[in-house]
Design a protein around this motif. Structure first.
Motif, short mmCIF file in Angstrom:
data_model
loop_
_atom_site.label_atom_id
_atom_site.label_comp_id
_atom_site.label_asym_id
_atom_site.label_seq_id
_atom_site.Cartn_x
_atom_site.Cartn_y
_atom_site.Cartn_z
N ARG A 101 0.84 -1.21 0.00
CA ARG A 101 0.00 0.00 0.00
C ARG A 101 0.87 1.26 0.00
O ARG A 101 0.53 2.27 -0.62
CB ARG A 101 -0.96 -0.03 1.19
CG ARG A 101 -2.09 -1.04 1.03
CD ARG A 101 -3.13 -0.94 2.13
NE ARG A 101 -2.73 -1.61 3.36
CZ ARG A 101 -2.90 -2.91 3.61
NH1 ARG A 101 -3.43 -3.69 2.69
NH2 ARG A 101 -2.53 -3.44 4.77
N GLU A 129 1.95 1.88 -3.48
CA GLU A 129 0.84 2.46 -4.24
C GLU A 129 0.71 3.96 -3.95
O GLU A 129 0.49 4.76 -4.86
CB GLU A 129 -0.47 1.73 -3.90
CG GLU A 129 -0.49 0.31 -4.42
CD GLU A 129 -1.67 -0.53 -3.91
OE1 GLU A 129 -1.86 -1.63 -4.44
OE2 GLU A 129 -2.38 -0.07 -2.98
N ASP A 130 0.88 4.33 -2.68
CA ASP A 130 0.83 5.76 -2.32
C ASP A 130 1.89 6.53 -3.10
O ASP A 130 1.64 7.64 -3.56
CB ASP A 130 1.09 5.95 -0.82
CG ASP A 130 0.03 5.31 0.06
OD1 ASP A 130 -1.10 5.07 -0.44
OD2 ASP A 130 0.33 5.04 1.24
N ARG A 149 1.01 7.21 -6.64
CA ARG A 149 0.00 8.27 -6.77
C ARG A 149 0.60 9.67 -6.67
O ARG A 149 0.03 10.61 -7.21
CB ARG A 149 -1.09 8.09 -5.71
CG ARG A 149 -2.01 6.91 -5.98
CD ARG A 149 -3.26 6.95 -5.08
NE ARG A 149 -3.90 5.66 -5.08
CZ ARG A 149 -3.67 4.69 -4.19
NH1 ARG A 149 -2.81 4.90 -3.20
NH2 ARG A 149 -4.29 3.53 -4.28
N VAL A 150 1.72 9.82 -5.96
CA VAL A 150 2.29 11.19 -5.85
C VAL A 150 3.38 11.46 -6.89
O VAL A 150 3.86 12.59 -6.98
CB VAL A 150 2.88 11.47 -4.44
CG1 VAL A 150 1.82 11.29 -3.36
CG2 VAL A 150 4.12 10.66 -4.14
N THR A 159 6.08 10.17 1.80
CA THR A 159 4.82 9.49 1.46
C THR A 159 4.84 8.05 1.97
O THR A 159 3.87 7.59 2.58
CB THR A 159 4.63 9.52 -0.08
OG1 THR A 159 4.56 10.88 -0.50
CG2 THR A 159 3.37 8.77 -0.49
N ARG A 169 -3.26 2.34 -13.71
CA ARG A 169 -4.52 2.20 -12.96
C ARG A 169 -4.52 3.11 -11.74
O ARG A 169 -5.51 3.79 -11.45
CB ARG A 169 -4.66 0.72 -12.55
CG ARG A 169 -5.95 0.41 -11.78
CD ARG A 169 -6.18 -1.09 -11.66
NE ARG A 169 -5.04 -1.85 -11.18
CZ ARG A 169 -4.65 -1.89 -9.91
NH1 ARG A 169 -5.32 -1.22 -8.99
NH2 ARG A 169 -3.60 -2.61 -9.55
N LEU A 170 -3.40 3.17 -11.02
CA LEU A 170 -3.34 3.99 -9.80
C LEU A 170 -3.44 5.48 -10.13
O LEU A 170 -3.95 6.26 -9.33
CB LEU A 170 -2.04 3.72 -9.04
CG LEU A 170 -1.95 2.35 -8.36
CD1 LEU A 170 -0.54 2.10 -7.86
CD2 LEU A 170 -2.95 2.26 -7.20
N ARG A 171 -2.95 5.85 -11.31
CA ARG A 171 -2.99 7.27 -11.67
C ARG A 171 -4.34 7.64 -12.30
O ARG A 171 -4.60 8.81 -12.56
CB ARG A 171 -1.85 7.58 -12.64
CG ARG A 171 -0.51 7.60 -11.94
CD ARG A 171 0.64 7.53 -12.91
NE ARG A 171 1.87 8.01 -12.29
CZ ARG A 171 3.05 7.98 -12.89
NH1 ARG A 171 3.17 7.53 -14.11
NH2 ARG A 171 4.13 8.43 -12.28
N GLY A 172 -5.15 6.60 -12.53
CA GLY A 172 -6.53 6.78 -12.99
C GLY A 172 -6.61 7.58 -14.26
O GLY A 172 -7.51 8.33 -14.53
#
Ligand code: GLY
Ligand code: MN
Ligand code: MN
Length: 478
Positions: free
Chosen positions: A226, A229-230, A233-234, A249, A475-478
């Protein structure tokens, strides 16, 4: 009683500390009884009891002393965050500072375990608020009676321990180097050689994890995933991301889900990825760079994961990045396949390094040498740098004091948990490497449990193939 209170008031009276008798009297009054009387044992109490029994059986008739350690001063009255010694935690499940586990020998060869701990602060003599480390300032501690319920072993005031140890006769073994006061009081009663044997045995006890430890390492891996994944995202796709923002992060995730990071995170972008211990983290990850992130969440029980992924900051590997990544992945696959009970600990590094050597050879790195020659001469090491794996557990480099024949030269057994982490690192100034490879560093690191059938990748939830990494980032960056 009235006289006792008068005496207490006198002791609490802090005229010498600039405290009026009125305030001292006031601070004695009006505190509720917060003692908890129906606590359940901590979940690992049965495991710590079994571990103590194993230790006891190895050293019959000897007094065994395992301190948790003391806080280390950072400057003046400010300490570094305290982290109890791993062996103390392993044998008690407790994490408090200034504590000592003592196994007292019994005539029948067994031991009685006693945890010597700081009790609650005395309110009658003012310690509670007049002492700099009183509970008013540092927070409530468990009482000794509460700790007896939680830990499942007798607990005594650690301030009585010096007297007990000073009076001790007979053989003693001490886990040295954690508590200077305990070391000092036992200095004439212990020997370096016997204490080394003790440390080695404790290290070897931890080679095979029990079900509590395996469950905790599983949790450490899940929380670490996780955290990765964080980070994705940043990571900016059109502007640089400071390596320290990446570090922060991941650390936020570690603090929310666990106790801390299990080691300083390596957040190595661009050419920093070729520096194995890049912990300055003062650079920037730019689109087009690779980010080598080596980080692990340490759980609240202090077990740590140790995972590395090398990510394309833009979300897509360049062809040359992908070429090196696939070589490292093939090496890791070969390494993981060699992890099974009965295999030598040296098998999986050899399998991985052999594959790396073949790729380096195919890229022309060894001049006229054959793969076998390059392998036998260890020429690959210029670009592979580190060992391929190590045990993990309460320490990221767990069981480090185990004898060679038990660990590095030993045999894998079900219940061991180790990393498989091959890498290739081409320094920016390495004139012997093709120019297109310079400044590229790639490591892939997973945490592998040896099972009766072979192995299980505890970090399988973190994508590893280049295609899966790219899809996961998208996927994580959508
Ligand atoms: N993170 C330290 C190591 O991989 O061994
Ligand atoms: Mn590692
Ligand atoms: Mn690592």
């Amino acid at each position: 009683m009235g006289e006792e209170r008068g005496e207490a008031r006198k002791r609490a009276s802090g005229r010498s500390r600039g405290v009026s008798d009125e305030l001292a009297e006031n601070m004695l009054q009006g505190w509720a009884d917060t003692e908890r009387r129906d606590l359940d044992p901590i979940p690992q109490a049965a495991h710590t009891a079994r571990r103590r029994a194993e230790l006891s059986a190895r050293f019959p008739g000897e007094l065994l002393v395992i301190p948790s350690g003391n806080p280390k001063v950072r400057s003046n009255d400010t300490d570094y965050p305290f982290r109890a010694s791993s062996d103390f935690v392993y044998l008690t499940g407790d994490q408090s500072q200034d504590a000592v586990l003592v196994l007292e020998p019994e005539p029948d060869g067994s031991h009685q375990a006693v945890a010597y701990l700081l009790p609650r602060s005395n309110r009658e003599n003012g310690e509670f608020w007049l002492d700099y480390h009183g509970e008013l300032w540092d927070g409530r501690r468990n009482s000794l009676a509460e700790n007896e319920q939680l830990l499942g072993l007798p607990c005594r005031d650690v301030r009585t321990l010096t007297e007990r140890l000073a009076a001790a006769t007979g053989p003693i073994r001490l886990l040295r180097g954690y508590d200077a006061a305990v070391d000092a009081v036992l200095t004439d009663k212990v020997t370096a050689e016997r204490d080394h044997e003790f440390r080695v045995f404790l290290s070897e006890m931890r080679l095979i994890k029990d079900e509590f430890e395996i469950a905790d390492l599983r949790h450490a891996c899940d929380a670490t995933i996780r955290g990765f994944e964080d980070v994705v995202r940043v990571l900016g796709t059109d502007s640089p991301t400071p390596e320290r923002a990446i570090e922060g992060t991941f650390w936020t995730r570690a603090r929310i889900e666990g106790n801390d990071v299990g080691y300083t995170s390596v957040c190595a972008a661009g050419p920093h990825s070729t520096t194995l211990h890049w912990v300055r983290n003062d650079g920037e990850a730019r689109p087009g760079d690779l980010l080598l992130l080596d980080a692990g969440v340490e759980t609240r029980n202090l077990y740590t994961a140790d995972l590395t992924r090398t990510l394309p900051v833009s979300g897509r590997f360049t062809p040359v990045q992908r070429k090196v990544y696939e070589a490292v992945l093939a090496a890791q696959e070969a390494g993981i396949a060699a992890v099974k009970p009965g295999a030598s600990f040296r098998d999986f590094p050899e399998a991985a390094q052999r594959v790396l050597t073949e790729h380096l050879h195919a890229w022309g790195l060894f001049g006229g040498r054959t793969v076998d020659e390059a392998y036998e001469l260890g020429l690959f090491r210029r670009w592979t740098l580190s060992g391929v794996g190590h045990m993990i557990g309460l320490d990221v480099h767990d069981c480090a004091k185990a004898r060679t024949e038990m660990y590095m030269g030993g045999t894998l057994e079900a219940g061991m948990v180790l990393t498989v982490e091959p890498g290739l690192y081409f320094q920016s100034d390495d004139l012997t490497a093709p120019e297109e490879l310079r400044g590229i560093g790639i490591r892939i690191e997973d945490d592998i449990l040896v099972t009766p059938e072979g192995n299980e990748n505890l970090s399988a939830g973190l994508p590893r193939t280049p295609d899966d990494v790219e899809a996961w980032m998208a996927r994580l960056r959508g």
